[in-house]
Design a protein around this motif. Structure first.
Motif, mmCIF file in Angstrom:
data_model
loop_
_atom_site.group_PDB
_atom_site.id
_atom_site.type_symbol
_atom_site.label_atom_id
_atom_site.label_comp_id
_atom_site.label_asym_id
_atom_site.label_seq_id
_atom_site.Cartn_x
_atom_site.Cartn_y
_atom_site.Cartn_z
ATOM 1 N N ASP B 723 -9.853 -26.029 32.580
ATOM 2 C CA ASP B 723 -9.886 -25.035 31.515
ATOM 3 C C ASP B 723 -8.453 -24.531 31.323
ATOM 4 O O ASP B 723 -7.887 -23.908 32.213
ATOM 5 C CB ASP B 723 -10.810 -23.886 31.964
ATOM 6 C CG ASP B 723 -10.843 -22.748 30.962
ATOM 7 O OD1 ASP B 723 -10.060 -22.781 29.992
ATOM 8 O OD2 ASP B 723 -11.650 -21.824 31.161
ATOM 9 N N THR B 809 -12.484 -26.540 37.044
ATOM 10 C CA THR B 809 -13.365 -27.226 36.119
ATOM 11 C C THR B 809 -14.769 -27.229 36.705
ATOM 12 O O THR B 809 -15.002 -26.648 37.761
ATOM 13 C CB THR B 809 -12.883 -28.657 35.828
ATOM 14 O OG1 THR B 809 -13.670 -29.214 34.781
ATOM 15 C CG2 THR B 809 -12.992 -29.567 37.042
ATOM 16 N N TYR B 875 -10.081 -29.880 26.453
ATOM 17 C CA TYR B 875 -11.101 -29.189 27.254
ATOM 18 C C TYR B 875 -12.444 -29.188 26.520
ATOM 19 O O TYR B 875 -13.493 -29.437 27.121
ATOM 20 C CB TYR B 875 -10.634 -27.767 27.569
ATOM 21 C CG TYR B 875 -11.559 -27.011 28.483
ATOM 22 C CD1 TYR B 875 -11.902 -27.539 29.731
ATOM 23 C CD2 TYR B 875 -12.086 -25.774 28.119
ATOM 24 C CE1 TYR B 875 -12.745 -26.852 30.587
ATOM 25 C CE2 TYR B 875 -12.932 -25.076 28.968
ATOM 26 C CZ TYR B 875 -13.263 -25.618 30.199
ATOM 27 O OH TYR B 875 -14.096 -24.933 31.041
ATOM 28 N N LYS B 879 -15.993 -30.950 27.757
ATOM 29 C CA LYS B 879 -17.291 -30.280 27.857
ATOM 30 C C LYS B 879 -18.372 -31.066 27.119
ATOM 31 O O LYS B 879 -19.532 -31.014 27.475
ATOM 32 C CB LYS B 879 -17.189 -28.850 27.303
ATOM 33 C CG LYS B 879 -16.462 -27.926 28.296
ATOM 34 C CD LYS B 879 -16.686 -26.457 27.990
ATOM 35 C CE LYS B 879 -15.748 -25.972 26.934
ATOM 36 N NZ LYS B 879 -15.780 -24.527 26.718
#
Lengths: 252, 996
Positions: B723, B809, B875, B879
């Motif tokens: 992140d 993460t 990022y 996800k």
């Protein structure tokens, strides 16, 4: 009451926490004690049902892996340990623990002479950290015999465990001993490809009673699939097999 | 005379012989036969060794040794840590045998005798011995042991009634590293009337004792007080300098201005709640999840590693582990990482042999030694080595830079509700030292490393070199963490540079003073003077502050953990740091004086840089011709470069997963491809460790180096799934001496380079919003002395900034390796698709490229905001789990990074690119910032494009994966088919260690 596992720590052992975690995941109680604590109160051995010698670098492996740890146990806890084994309580030695079991003369034939098995230096001449493909031999060893079928499926699907050692080469005193080990079906695991020059590609052995398991690979480092480097998968890992099987055995 | 034996274990399968001299002390009253039985019990293993025992019948081993015409014998010098011997002695004591042991090794002589092949003369005695002499030698008890271990109470007075020049000379002779200004401040202090009165009342001489002057020197050393980073600096730019001007700057401390203030502003602006403890303790502490505090520290161990690479790296890694063990009330070290900046291993091919420096180890020895040191340091104390790199450049001949780092975990609350980041000491608390004993090893380490490396100082060299003892350290760790959980101590710190003088001197500030009593300090050598006891940096020691009521319980625990502890006085509130021996006061210095060294005032002038330093001789390089066949040639050349070639054979000798938490390993995927970042799983999150290093850019402008280093560290972990809004960074500066002096004419320029690196660091950290949570600097990375050709030379390292990034993460979407499917697409994301530079790319190091298409100004075209957007886009994509593999693009170029991904899944790729030739080659081989290359499922293309568009980030579809292990490149002018097996072969074989 749940069975309790005694896990040794101290003097350079370093996998006690991961090993404890592996037993706990099977609902077993754990007692991690320093070797010196056990020496000062050997009765602890009477209070537990199972003993684990975790991996590590006991005494820095200075006189050979597991050597001084085995000497220390022999010098201080010899009778208690013998008593423990004779009560048919299971013992596991992982990596450095396996090396100590060999030096203690507990493997492959307990109390039949100290020198039947030595753990030689890897043929490569150095330490290796690597995940290996493993062939399991489902024999009489209580550390695999009683495992749930889902864990047996798991080792079919993910037949991998990590090795992390510099001295993992099984070297038996002579051909006779090796043959006896094979004849009695004491080999629990072999490497699919020889990793370190081990005789007959052996990675783990048990005793004729199947109570003592000595293994060079680290099952406690394979409790989750996320720890496997070669696959992207989640969930319980192949390391569960041994701890699950012994948990069932201890509940019997 | 006491009975003694020499014992040799000769391996049965290959020639390997180690031996022990065992001398039984008089108390061992067993008969000789019984002793022999015990010796065999301890040393024999008939399956593995032939055992030779002096005076006993030979079973063949001795005969086979004596068949060698000559052998080489090595043993440690007196006082050097001998772990094998200590272990043997402990093993024998299990059977009631008290004895002194030393170990030795025997080697076959295969070629002409060169002692350096067999060991390091600084720590070992290396000699050639004939078979005849060997037989005699076996019959001699030739090793002397330290029988008495007592303090030599001699204290001398350091006379200050000297001229300034004489004082300066004396400071250099005594390895005090005090500058004229500091010497003046010392004179001033001791000349004050009230000080004289005080000293008289305390029975101390008017002038400082050697204990006092040494305490001051250690405390004020650059190593301990970071004077350069705190100095007042006048920075200006030379008129000739044309690019990126900052004008004149008055800097009130680099640390205060560019590190601390920057971080405070970032934390305030972003309202960061997770920065728990920064700049005040042994390590930075952050909180990324509910129950865990993460502590991070990176150290360097350059000078010791130059002299004894094995001991230097080993003590380096164990030392930084202790930093973590001593942060707050003690954290558990959970992961190590290491970065080596070294001279290329093929050294003699680049230089003449005569250019080697006298007293500095050969590059090959340095690589082998530091590698083995990190291996033993991590493996033997049960801490996984999860990340690292080797960086080679000729300019590290002056000193190797050995960066060692450790991540630690600590619970957020301890027993009795104590906050682990809090330390308190009360007057009356005991000073307790735990762990190793004090010896002559490591004396003047702090001051030695605060000077340039001068290998002519023989006496100092042998004392600064040390070998670590991982077993003692592991026991110490077992002890400290148990004592912490039982709430047995109030404060803790490690004994590193400056030894007790630093640890007790610093802790004294918490209570307001300390009386250090050295009477019961455990010693490992005889005749140590009090000042040596106080400043020795002997390893594996922690200092604790203990409530006297808890001392007994602490002692019991120490005994169980096999750790030696001793009480060395008490903390006070007198505002003085005093030292006593047998109730005589040997030192008494006010804390206010001791911890306020005079500030430095320095000048910095930036000018155009020499693009190549002295050592960067023009190597004959092939000229780049942009034509068919070039891509294959470039890849083969690059993959053969030791900076790029696989390090797997080296790295697999480190245990990278003890602790069973390493979810992102150095090598992963079905076919083993390298990972840029390491990942450690905790309760809820995965901690990611990455690092950035761009020292070559300091040749152009250290400002750019800093930006590129931070970017690399961050994109390293962003590629792994971090992140980008929760990243902490650490800065470790290693520079040539930036203080101008008659001996150092380059000082002002070197300082200006450091200033510019700090400005770059500030800019990039601010733009990315990443706090700088900890750091360290090492400022004297120069060599001054002779080379083998006999010429007096001075060399300096490349100014180097290592940036370490710690992020987090989730396991579900972290990137732990290459898992490419056969119908995946190859994509590139980030500004580097168009903004990239050939200058200082790995290709440019290896091949001659045309410069005309890049101007100096191009190098400064960096849009940090766009970079940060790219991190955020990546990022988001993580996800959504779109990537089947992903790597950041580094200076090796996108194609090398893609090669590593393909290798992990043993698949090929077909790249079809519509670009002109020059742009195509830049796309493949240039270096860039915030740029990534990877593979996605074909169905994910739209979503990836959408996200890139929404973040306004360049995206390029490069082609698709193919089953055959081959790389096809097609554009309008170029068509190449490259066999990847062939490339992999080069990559894996170019840089492998010997089997030692």
């Amino acid at each position: 009451m749940n069975a309790t596992v005694l896990i040794l720590a101290g003097d350079g052992i370093n996998c006690e926490e991961a090993t404890e975690n592996a037993f706990r995941l099977q609902g077993l109680q754990c007692k991690t004690v320093l070797i010196n604590q056990l020496i000062s109160r050997p009765q602890i051995l009477d209070e537990v049902q199972c003993l684990a010698l975790p991996g590590g670098f006991s005494f820095g492996d200075e006189l050979g892996s597991g050597q001084i740890l085995a000497l220390k146990i022999k010098a201080t806890l010899k009778d208690e340990l013998k008593n423990f084994a004779q009560k048919k309580k299971p013992i596991i030695g992982i990596c450095n623990g396996m090396q100590a079991l060999a030096k203690l003369g507990l493997l492959p034939f307990p109390f039949e002479g100290d020198n039947n098995l030595s753990m030689g230096g890897n043929v490569q001449g150095h330490f290796i950290n690597k995940w290996c493909k493993i062939e399991y031999h489902k024999n009489h060893c209580h550390w695999i015999k009683w495992a749930d079928s889902k864990y047996l499926d798991l080792i079919e699907q993910y037949p991998y465990l990590p090795i992390r050692h510099g001295e993992g080469r099984y070297l038996f005193k002579n051909q006779n001993i090796l043959e006896k080990v094979e004849d009695q079906n004491l080999v629990v695991m072999r490497y699919s490809e020889n990793q370190n020059g081990s005789q007959n590609k052996i990675a783990a052995i048990t005793d004729p009673e199947g109570l003592i398991l000595g293994m060079m690979p680290h099952p406690e480092a394979a409790m989750e699939l996320s720890l496997l480097p070669m696959k992207k998968a989640f969930g319980p890992g192949p390391g569960h097999l041994f701890f699950n099987s012994i948990a069932h055995f201890l509940k019997q | 005379m006491s009975p003694w034996y020499k014992i040799i274990r000769l391996s049965k399968d290959k020639f390997q012989a180690e031996g022990f001299l065992v001398i039984f002390s008089k108390q061992s009253d067993q008969c000789d036969e019984k002793k022999l039985i015990t010796l065999k019990k301890v040393f024999a293993d008939d399956n593995l060794y032939q055992l030779i025992i002096s005076g006993q019948e030979d079973t063949g081993g001795l005969r086979s040794l004596l068949s060698l015409p000559q052998m080489v014998l090595t043993s440690y010098h007196l006082g050097v840590t001998d772990n094998k011997a200590c272990a043997a002695s402990e093993a024998l004591s299990l059977f009631g045998l008290k004895c002194m042991v030393s170990s030795f090794k025997i080697f076959k002589l295969e070629e002409e005798f060169n002692p350096l092949i067999f060991g390091n003369p600084l720590v070992e005695n290396i000699r050639l011995i004939s078979a005849l002499d060997f037989k005699k030698w076996m019959g001699q008890c030739d090793h002397t042991f330290i029988a008495n271990k007592k303090i030599n109470p001699q204290v001398t007075v350091f006379n200050l009634d000297l001229s300034e020049n004489e004082l300066i000379k004396l400071s250099a002779e005594k390895c005090l590293a005090l500058n004229p200004n500091e010497l003046r401040a010392i004179c001033q202090y001791f000349n004050k009337n009230e000080v004289r009165e005080y000293r008289k009342s305390q029975g101390l001489p008017i002038h400082p004792t050697d204990v006092e002057i040494e305490i001051i020197a250690q405390t004020w050393s650059e190593h301990c007080k970071h004077k350069i980073f705190n100095a007042e600096i006048d920075y200006r730019e030379d008129k000739i300098f044309q690019h990126k001007k900052f004008g004149d700057i008055k800097i009130n401390g680099l640390f205060k201005t560019y590190i601390k203030k920057t971080t405070e502003e970032i934390i305030a602006k972003r309202k960061i709640p997770w920065a728990i403890s920064l700049f005040t303790d042994n390590a930075g502490v952050v909180q990324y999840e509910e129950d865990v505090l993460a502590c991070l520290k990176v150290e360097t161990h350059n000078s010791p590693s130059a002299l004894d690479p094995y001991g230097g790296a080993l003590t380096g890694i164990l030392g930084v582990n202790r930093d973590i063990l001593g942060v707050g009330l003690g954290a558990r070290p959970v992961a190590n990482f290491d970065v080596f900046c070294l001279t290329p291993p093929h050294f003699p091919q680049i230089f003449e042999e005569g250019e080697m420096l006298v007293g500095v180890c050969h590059p090959q020895k340095i690589i082998e030694g530091v590698h083995k040191g990190v291996e033993d340091g991590g493996n033997k104390s049960g801490i996984p080595t999860v990340n690292g790199s080797y960086f080679f450049d000729a300019d590290y001949l002056a000193k190797p830079l050995i960066f060692v780092g450790t991540l630690g975990f600590m619970p957020t609350v301890l027993s009795e509700g104590r906050r682990p980041a809090e330390k308190n000491i009360f007057p009356g608390d005991l000073i307790v030292m735990a762990g190793g004993k004090v010896g002559r090893d490591g004396i003047h380490g702090a001051t030695f490393s605060s000077q340039e490396l001068d290998t002519s100082l023989k006496t100092e060299l042998s004392t600064v070199v040390q070998i670590g003892d991982p077993l003692t350290q592991k026991r110490l760790t077992d002890f400290i963490l148990r004592a912490r959980d039982l709430n047995l101590f109030r404060a803790i710190t490690d004994n590193g540079a400056g030894g007790l003088s630093s640890s007790v001197g610093e802790m004294a500030q918490m209570s307001g003073g300390a009386n250090l009593r050295i009477d019961f300090c455990p010693l490992k050598t005889d005749g140590l003077k009090p000042y040596e006891v106080v400043i020795s940096e002997s390893q594996e020691r922690m200092t604790l502050a203990i409530d006297p009521l808890k001392f007994e319980e602490l002692q019991k625990l120490a005994k169980l953990c096999a750790v030696e502890i001793s009480c060395l006085g008490e903390f006070t509130d007198t505002q003085y740091f005093s030292v006593f021996y047998q109730d005589e006061q040997l030192a008494s210095l006010p804390l206010a004086f001791l911890h306020q060294p005079p500030e430095l005032k320095l000048k910095a002038v930036f000018k155009n840089q020499n693009f190549r330093s002295l050592f960067r001789k023009q190597i004959k390089k092939e000229i780049v011709k942009f034509e068919n066949g070039f891509i294959s040639l470039a890849l083969k050349t690059l993959l053969n470069d030791p900076n790029i070639a696989s390090k797997e054979e080296w790295v697999r000798r480190y245990d990278h997963e003890v602790g069973a938490k390493t979810v992102i390993k150095p090598y992963a995927s079905e076919f083993n491809s390298p990972n840029g970042a390491g990942g450690i799983k905790s309760k809820e999150v995965v901690y990611l460790l990455g690092h950035g290093l761009a020292p070559k850019w300091s040749l152009l402008d250290p400002y750019l180096m800093a930006i590129r280093s931070v970017d690399e560290a961050i994109r390293n972990i962003v590629a792994a799934g971090a992140d980008p809004e929760m990243i902490s960074i650490l800065d470790n500066f290693c520079t040539p001496d930036p203080v101008s002096s008659p001996k150092n004419s380059q000082g002002e320029w070197q300082l200006a380079r450091l200033v510019r690196a700090n400005i770059g660091l500030q800019e990039v950290a601010t733009a990315y919003g990443t706090p700088l949570i900890s750091g360290k600097d090492s400022m004297k990375n120069d060599f001054s002395g002779k080379n083998l050709a006999g010429e007096l030379v001075k060399h300096s390292v490349l100014p180097t900034l290592l940036v370490t990034a710690l992020g987090k993460t989730q396991e579900e979407f972290m990137n732990k390796g290459s898992f490419i499917n056969q119908d995946d697409l190859v994509v590139m994301i980030g500004p580097g698709i168009s903004k990239n530079t050939f200058v200082l790319s790995s290709l440019e190091e290896n091949m001659q490229t045309p410069r005309n298409f890049e101007s100096f100004e191009d190098l400064y075209q960096i849009d940090l905001k766009e970079n940060m957007n790219c991190f955020k886009a990546i990022y988001e994509l993580h996800k959504l789990e779109v990537f089947s593999s992903l790597s950041d693009v580094n200076e090796d170029g996108a194609l090398v990074n893609l090669f590593e991904l393909l290798m992990g899944s043993k698949v090929g790729a077909k790249l079809t690119i519509d670009k002109n030739k020059q742009d195509l080659f830049k796309l493949f081989f240039a270096s860039s910032l915030a740029t990534f290359i990877g593979t996605i499922g074909a169905k994910k293309l739209n979503i990836v494009q959408d996200i890139c568009l929404s973040f306004q980030i360049p995206f390029l579809l490069l082609g698709q994966i193919q089953k055959s292990y081959q790389l096809d490149v097609e554009s309008s002018k170029i068509a190449e088919k490259i066999n990847l097996s062939e490339l992999e072969n080069i990559y894996r074989k170019a840089f492998t260690p010997g089997d030692k």
